[in-house]
Design an enzyme around this catalytic site. Structure first.
Site, PDB file in Angstrom:
ATOM      1  N   THR A   8      -9.275 -33.607 -16.586  1.00 29.07           N
ATOM      2  CA  THR A   8      -8.742 -33.661 -17.950  1.00 29.07           C
ATOM      3  C   THR A   8      -7.844 -34.590 -18.282  1.00 29.07           C
ATOM      4  OG1 THR A   8      -6.750 -32.092 -16.739  1.00 29.07           O
ATOM      5  CG2 THR A   8      -8.622 -31.021 -17.618  1.00 29.07           C
ATOM      6  N   SER A   9      -7.281 -34.790 -19.533  1.00 28.82           N
ATOM      7  CA  SER A   9      -6.596 -35.849 -19.714  1.00 28.82           C
ATOM      8  C   SER A   9      -5.090 -35.640 -19.387  1.00 28.82           C
ATOM      9  CB  SER A   9      -6.552 -36.105 -21.318  1.00 28.82           C
ATOM     10  OG  SER A   9      -7.777 -36.457 -21.547  1.00 28.82           O
ATOM     11  N   THR A  10      -4.446 -34.462 -19.220  1.00 27.16           N
ATOM     12  CA  THR A  10      -3.150 -34.532 -18.889  1.00 27.16           C
ATOM     13  C   THR A  10      -3.103 -33.098 -18.259  1.00 27.16           C
ATOM     14  OG1 THR A  10      -2.825 -32.686 -20.667  1.00 27.16           O
ATOM     15  CG2 THR A  10      -2.439 -35.084 -21.337  1.00 27.16           C
ATOM     16  N   GLN A  13      -3.468 -29.527 -19.252  1.00 30.93           N
ATOM     17  CA  GLN A  13      -4.686 -28.833 -19.453  1.00 30.93           C
ATOM     18  C   GLN A  13      -5.285 -28.144 -18.017  1.00 30.93           C
ATOM     19  OE1 GLN A  13      -6.395 -32.343 -20.710  1.00 30.93           O
ATOM     20  NE2 GLN A  13      -6.365 -31.683 -22.846  1.00 30.93           N
TER      21      GLN A  13
END
Length: 187
Positions: A8-10, A13
């Site tokens: 996930t990007s962050t 999440q």
């Protein structure tokens, strides 16, 4: 061996990461590498997963955008997978899965990755057009100020004799940002 990669990007999440891990486990992945990092950031777990590939292994991801940031990056990953005599499986490519252990899977992956890259470039183009329109209408406010945008204010406060703690508090900048500004200004 089936080797899963979830991203996930962050770090916020968590649910998305958990859903990917669940899907990879259901597919039968024996090892799962997880990371929460932007696709443009350093992908340490992806690199470890790729480095662990042996002949006959399959690296498995839930979606193409969880794996590569561009067609070029995907090509680099595929080269690494091919050099290990392994293959790549993408579980969700528009309702179907792709397995590059056969010629059809390789062809579909190349076409789909090109379409994905095209879609991303079109989205960025629309974003730039929207920003230009908002600027022309006087509605665009731009990015929120960062510490780097406050360099002049820091320098002025120093010249006026304010203490570092006071400057950091009043300008709402961190100690690290304050001293980076001071260092860059050679004070």
């Amino acid at each position: 061996m089936l080797i899963g990669v979830a991203r996930t990007s962050t770090i916020e999440q968590v649910a998305g990461l958990d859903a990917q891990v669940k899907q990879l486990k259901e597919y039968g992945c024996e090892k799962i590498f997880k990371e929460q990092v932007s696709s443009v950031g350093e992908r340490e777990q992806l690199n470890v997963a790729l480095g662990s590939l042996r002949s006959g292994d399959k690296i498995v991801v839930t979606k193409l955008d969880r794996l590569a940031r561009s067609v070029r990056h995907l090509g680099e990953i595929i080269d690494t997978v091919n050099q290990a005599d392994a293959s790549l499986v993408i579980l969700d490519m528009g309702g179907t899965s792709i397995d590059t252990s056969n010629a059809t899977g390789k062809l579909i992956l190349n076409v789909m990755s090109s379409v994905s890259q095209f879609e991303r470039e079109m989205m960025l183009e629309r974003q730039r057009e929207g920003i230009a329109k908002a600027k022309a209408e006087g509605k665009y406010k731009g990015r929120k100020p960062t510490a780097r945008n406050k360099t002049d204010m820091v320098m002025m406060a120093i010249k006026e004799g304010f203490k570092p703690a006071h400057i950091m508090r009043e300008l709402n900048i961190s100690k690290t940002s304050y001293y980076r500004i001071v260092k860059e200004a050679n004070l």
